[in-house]
Design a protein around this motif. Structure first.
Motif, PDB file in Angstrom:
ATOM      1  N   GLN A  48       0.814  -1.220   0.000  1.00  0.00           N
ATOM      2  CA  GLN A  48       0.000   0.000   0.000  1.00  0.00           C
ATOM      3  C   GLN A  48       0.854   1.281   0.000  1.00  0.00           C
ATOM      4  N   PRO A  49       1.791   1.412  -0.908  1.00  0.00           N
ATOM      5  CA  PRO A  49       2.650   2.600  -0.908  1.00  0.00           C
ATOM      6  C   PRO A  49       1.936   3.820  -1.484  1.00  0.00           C
ATOM      7  N   ARG A  50       2.391   4.979  -1.082  1.00  0.00           N
ATOM      8  CA  ARG A  50       1.849   6.198  -1.696  1.00  0.00           C
ATOM      9  C   ARG A  50       2.410   6.357  -3.108  1.00  0.00           C
ATOM     10  N   ASP A  51       3.711   6.066  -3.267  1.00  0.00           N
ATOM     11  CA  ASP A  51       4.367   6.144  -4.577  1.00  0.00           C
ATOM     12  C   ASP A  51       4.837   4.759  -4.994  1.00  0.00           C
ATOM     13  N   PHE A  52       4.635   4.435  -6.272  1.00  0.00           N
ATOM     14  CA  PHE A  52       5.010   3.119  -6.785  1.00  0.00           C
ATOM     15  C   PHE A  52       5.532   3.313  -8.198  1.00  0.00           C
ATOM     16  N   LEU A  53       6.772   2.847  -8.470  1.00  0.00           N
ATOM     17  CA  LEU A  53       7.361   2.941  -9.806  1.00  0.00           C
ATOM     18  C   LEU A  53       7.413   1.548 -10.419  1.00  0.00           C
ATOM     19  N   ALA A  54       6.666   1.354 -11.491  1.00  0.00           N
ATOM     20  CA  ALA A  54       6.665   0.085 -12.216  1.00  0.00           C
ATOM     21  C   ALA A  54       7.419   0.264 -13.527  1.00  0.00           C
ATOM     22  N   VAL A  55       8.486  -0.500 -13.680  1.00  0.00           N
ATOM     23  CA  VAL A  55       9.290  -0.465 -14.908  1.00  0.00           C
ATOM     24  C   VAL A  55       9.020  -1.754 -15.673  1.00  0.00           C
ATOM     25  N   ALA A  56       8.422  -1.631 -16.838  1.00  0.00           N
ATOM     26  CA  ALA A  56       8.124  -2.810 -17.656  1.00  0.00           C
ATOM     27  C   ALA A  56       8.455  -2.504 -19.103  1.00  0.00           C
ATOM     28  N   THR A  57       9.091  -3.446 -19.754  1.00  0.00           N
ATOM     29  CA  THR A  57       9.538  -3.254 -21.130  1.00  0.00           C
ATOM     30  C   THR A  57       8.362  -2.892 -22.042  1.00  0.00           C
ATOM     31  N   PRO A  58       8.590  -2.053 -23.076  1.00  0.00           N
ATOM     32  CA  PRO A  58       7.506  -1.720 -23.997  1.00  0.00           C
ATOM     33  C   PRO A  58       6.833  -2.974 -24.534  1.00  0.00           C
ATOM     34  N   GLY A 198      24.469   3.663  -4.312  1.00  0.00           N
ATOM     35  CA  GLY A 198      25.153   2.379  -4.347  1.00  0.00           C
ATOM     36  C   GLY A 198      26.497   2.449  -3.643  1.00  0.00           C
ATOM     37  N   ALA A 199      27.201   1.322  -3.637  1.00  0.00           N
ATOM     38  CA  ALA A 199      28.512   1.256  -2.983  1.00  0.00           C
ATOM     39  C   ALA A 199      29.516   2.190  -3.647  1.00  0.00           C
ATOM     40  N   ASP A 200      29.274   2.527  -4.922  1.00  0.00           N
ATOM     41  CA  ASP A 200      30.186   3.422  -5.633  1.00  0.00           C
ATOM     42  C   ASP A 200      29.852   4.890  -5.404  1.00  0.00           C
ATOM     43  N   GLY A 201      28.863   5.147  -4.528  1.00  0.00           N
ATOM     44  CA  GLY A 201      28.494   6.532  -4.226  1.00  0.00           C
ATOM     45  C   GLY A 201      27.588   7.176  -5.245  1.00  0.00           C
ATOM     46  N   ILE A 202      27.157   6.427  -6.255  1.00  0.00           N
ATOM     47  CA  ILE A 202      26.295   6.957  -7.316  1.00  0.00           C
ATOM     48  C   ILE A 202      24.838   6.613  -7.016  1.00  0.00           C
ATOM     49  N   ARG A 203      23.972   7.607  -7.118  1.00  0.00           N
ATOM     50  CA  ARG A 203      22.549   7.411  -6.858  1.00  0.00           C
ATOM     51  C   ARG A 203      21.842   6.949  -8.137  1.00  0.00           C
ATOM     52  N   ARG A 204      21.036   5.895  -7.988  1.00  0.00           N
ATOM     53  CA  ARG A 204      20.299   5.338  -9.125  1.00  0.00           C
ATOM     54  C   ARG A 204      18.824   5.192  -8.756  1.00  0.00           C
ATOM     55  N   SER A 205      17.974   5.282  -9.778  1.00  0.00           N
ATOM     56  CA  SER A 205      16.541   5.143  -9.542  1.00  0.00           C
ATOM     57  C   SER A 205      16.245   3.738  -9.022  1.00  0.00           C
ATOM     58  N   ALA A 206      15.300   3.655  -8.090  1.00  0.00           N
ATOM     59  CA  ALA A 206      14.924   2.363  -7.504  1.00  0.00           C
ATOM     60  C   ALA A 206      13.477   2.065  -7.871  1.00  0.00           C
ATOM     61  N   ALA A 207      13.268   1.072  -8.720  1.00  0.00           N
ATOM     62  CA  ALA A 207      11.915   0.691  -9.117  1.00  0.00           C
ATOM     63  C   ALA A 207      11.310  -0.219  -8.052  1.00  0.00           C
ATOM     64  N   ASP A 208       9.998  -0.113  -7.878  1.00  0.00           N
ATOM     65  CA  ASP A 208       9.292  -1.002  -6.947  1.00  0.00           C
ATOM     66  C   ASP A 208       9.001  -2.353  -7.593  1.00  0.00           C
ATOM     67  N   TYR A 209       8.874  -2.342  -8.916  1.00  0.00           N
ATOM     68  CA  TYR A 209       8.665  -3.605  -9.627  1.00  0.00           C
ATOM     69  C   TYR A 209       9.263  -3.448 -11.030  1.00  0.00           C
ATOM     70  N   THR A 210      10.090  -4.422 -11.433  1.00  0.00           N
ATOM     71  CA  THR A 210      10.752  -4.356 -12.731  1.00  0.00           C
ATOM     72  C   THR A 210      10.462  -5.617 -13.533  1.00  0.00           C
ATOM     73  N   TYR A 211      10.110  -5.420 -14.793  1.00  0.00           N
ATOM     74  CA  TYR A 211       9.884  -6.535 -15.706  1.00  0.00           C
ATOM     75  C   TYR A 211      10.600  -6.196 -17.002  1.00  0.00           C
ATOM     76  N   GLY A 212      11.830  -6.717 -17.147  1.00  0.00           N
ATOM     77  CA  GLY A 212      12.680  -6.343 -18.267  1.00  0.00           C
ATOM     78  C   GLY A 212      12.400  -7.113 -19.537  1.00  0.00           C
ATOM     79  N   TYR A 213      13.062  -6.676 -20.614  1.00  0.00           N
ATOM     80  CA  TYR A 213      12.873  -7.292 -21.927  1.00  0.00           C
ATOM     81  C   TYR A 213      13.254  -8.775 -21.910  1.00  0.00           C
ATOM     82  N   GLY A 214      14.369  -9.110 -21.222  1.00  0.00           N
ATOM     83  CA  GLY A 214      14.801 -10.506 -21.162  1.00  0.00           C
ATOM     84  C   GLY A 214      13.750 -11.404 -20.545  1.00  0.00           C
ATOM     85  N   SER A 215      13.167 -10.965 -19.429  1.00  0.00           N
ATOM     86  CA  SER A 215      12.111 -11.756 -18.774  1.00  0.00           C
ATOM     87  C   SER A 215      10.877 -11.851 -19.655  1.00  0.00           C
ATOM     88  N   ALA A 216      10.507 -10.721 -20.276  1.00  0.00           N
ATOM     89  CA  ALA A 216       9.317 -10.710 -21.138  1.00  0.00           C
ATOM     90  C   ALA A 216       9.513 -11.611 -22.353  1.00  0.00           C
TER      91      ALA A 216
END
Length: 603
Positions: A48-58, A198-216
């Protein structure tokens, strides 16, 4: 029911949702959700999050997921209304039509004032929010609202769209962000997206759910993409009056690559007609198993688009649907093409993102935009699968950046906020990308006159079939258009499982190699080496290989006591080929490996 109560009620059922889960909501969306959609729903319902980022391949079905979630939230009274924000007018209407099919009524024409009682919400564009952010803020403050931000990478924070989205939707009860390409070319944070260091000190976007091209691809949700690359000889004139000739795919400076590329795309040369002819042959083969398959040319500007449409008419005898801008007429033409069985559509680059024409199976990348974001969006137009076994084919010029993107189709990307410069690096390698994206996503793609000011004139071009890329591997030897070797690849069946594509490409290359070995050397009018032995590299990469070879030779000089020249001559005698200054990348790598072998033996 309160939000807390809804959360408690839904959480207890989150692990027991059936495949027909959306049927539990009064509107429902589909008789059955795909596994990733159900997984994302279960995660959302549980947390039940207020914000949710779903990344799914086209092509994976982000719209179905979002509308299923909207239906659930409305049914459980977590929200009272829905606002969908889309990049374009066409997509805004597409969202409203998709929502209407499941009983959620969105007004795509909303501009101001009270919303009609018959509607559950509105569908607007980022540009529309940018014009009147307070109008939308007032709406979300008055009633509990779910805001769906489609292709949220458009809302970079320092841009007016991003600032407007923050202002308008900060009070929203729930926000669902969707994207198929969760990376921007700049380092501007995207509103309502979480970034983790990350461990390298670089900030990256964090998706709540990811479905990439390889999985699709493994799930059969998207099509495997076969990339067919064409090289050729280009000749152009600079502003200074100098005539330059080069072969597409050879190591060149960045400016020379750009000018050779534009020469290839000039409709008055031979490269574009040859590639369009090949793409139409490929379309004919695909239509044997997918009768309504269509093809799309993504053009850089209106003049080129018109010229390509004329070429297609001359080549095929059939009229191509021409889409020149994102106005209402263009939207209607896209819809008409989507629902008929015409062969070709030609569109200016804006159509690359979000346009849903599932029958598109063949593409020609005829624009000089070279960002990974735009490339991913463009290829995304062809990957939507309607049944197992459908393949997609995309024709490309042999340009290092494009071949690199094609080879990384399955790599999942995050939006990187911090891009520290390397030692000696003059500028961020992505520095020009955002400008290109702004041009690519203009609301109007009218002729600005800029093309006339560029110091460049295309003189002539020809095309050579160069290679096929699939699943990160390269196949094929160079061949003339219309040759038996080219036909081998254009004739690949339109219905194949991913592993069958790989096997078939390997067999066809083996047949080419066997045929080539039987011919006398005098008959070899093209470079007859398999694609993996003809790496396409940039001018910078070639210089780095030469530097690496010279460093290795220098180290071996101290180890062996032999002079530099003697070692270079010995390498040339053993490995074959020209002096190192004229070597290809493959030849340089071969010599580097040989020096390493010699050095290891002496230890």
């Amino acid at each position: 029911m309160s939000t807390t109560a809804a959360a408690s009620s839904s959480s207890s059922h989150s692990h027991h949702l059936s495949p027909a889960f959306p049927g539990r909501a009064p509107w429902g969306t589909a008789s059955k959700l795909r596994a990733w959609q159900q997984g994302a729903m279960e995660k959302y319902v549980q947390e039940q999050p207020r914000d949710f980022l779903a990344v799914a391949t086209p092509g994976a079905g982000k719209t179905t997921f979002a509308l299923t979630l909207a239906s659930w939230l409305l049914h459980h009274h977590v929200v009272q209304q829905v606002t969908v924000v889309a990049p374009t007018e066409h997509l805004k209407k597409q969202w409203a039509e998709a929502a209407a099919r499941i009983g959620i009524r969105l007004d795509p024409e909303y501009s101001a004032g009270p919303l009609g009682r018959e509607y559950h919400g509105v569908a607007v564009t980022y540009a529309g929010v940018g014009v009147r952010p307070m109008l939308h803020r007032n709406r979300v403050e008055q009633r509990k609202t779910l805001v769906i931000l489609d292709e949220i990478h458009h809302a970079g924070d320092s841009k007016s769209w991003g600032e407007a989205c923050l202002e308008a939707f900060e009070p929203a009860t729930r926000r669902l962000a969707l994207t198929g390409t969760p990376f921007r070319s700049d380092t501007n944070p995207i509103p309502f997206v979480t970034y983790e260091e990350g461990a390298d000190g670089i900030r990256r976007s964090a998706a709540d759910y990811t479905y990439g091209y390889g999985s699709a691809l493994a799930d059969g949700v998207v099509r495997p993409v076969i990339f067919l690359s064409y090289s050729g000889n280009m000749r152009w004139r600079t502003k200074a009056g100098d005539e330059i000739a080069a072969r597409l795919g050879e190591p060149m400076t960045k400016d020379a690559v750009s000018q050779a590329w534009r020469t290839a795309l000039d409709p008055r040369g031979e490269w574009m007609p040859s590639v369009l002819r090949a793409a139409d042959q490929r379309l004919t083969e695909v239509r044997k198993s997918i009768p309504d398959a269509g093809a799309l040319v993504i053009a850089s500007d209106q003049d080129s688009a018109r010229a390509y449409a004329k070429l297609i008419r001359e080549i095929t005898g059939h009229r191509a649907t021409l889409v020149l801008s994102d106005d209402a007429g263009a939207s209607d033409r896209i819809d008409e093409f989507s629902n008929n069985e015409d062969r070709w559509m030609v569109a200016v680059r804006m159509v690359s993102e979000g346009v849903d024409v599932p029958r598109l199976a063949v593409g020609v990348y005829a624009t000089t935009i070279s960002t990974p974001l735009f490339f991913a969006q463009a290829v995304g137009r062809f990957v939507r699968s309607r049944r197992r076994g459908e393949t997609a084919s995309v024709f490309l010029p042999t340009v290092p950046d494009l071949l690199s993107f094609a080879g990384e189709m399955e790599r999942e990307r995050d939006h990187v906020l911090d891009k520290p410069k390397k030692d000696g690096e003059a500028e961020d390698p992505y520095a020009e990308s955002e400008k290109e994206m702004e041009e690519a996503n203009r609301e109007n793609d009218e002729d600005t006159g800029e093309q006339d000011m560029l110091p460049f004139e295309a003189l002539e071009s020809d095309a050579v079939f160069d290679r096929v890329m699939y699943n990160g591997a390269e196949f094929g030897m160079q061949a003339h258009p219309g040759s038996e070797e080219e036909q081998d690849y254009l004739g690949i069946p339109g219905l194949l499982e991913p592993e069958q594509v790989q096997l078939l490409l390997q067999k066809r290359q083996a047949r080419q190699i066997a045929h080539s070995r039987k011919k006398p050397d005098a008959e070899a009018d093209l470079l007859e080496l398999p694609a993996e032995r003809r790496p396409v590299v940039t001018h910078k990469e070639l210089m780095e290989l030469r530097r690496q070879l010279n460093t290795m030779v220098g180290a071996y000089v101290h180890q062996s006591g032999k002079p530099h020249g003697v070692i270079h001559n010995e390498l040339r005698r053993v490995c074959g080929g020209p002096p190192s200054a004229e070597c290809t990348a493959g030849q340089l790598r071969q010599r580097i490996a040989k020096v390493q072998e010699w050095a290891t033996r002496m230890k």
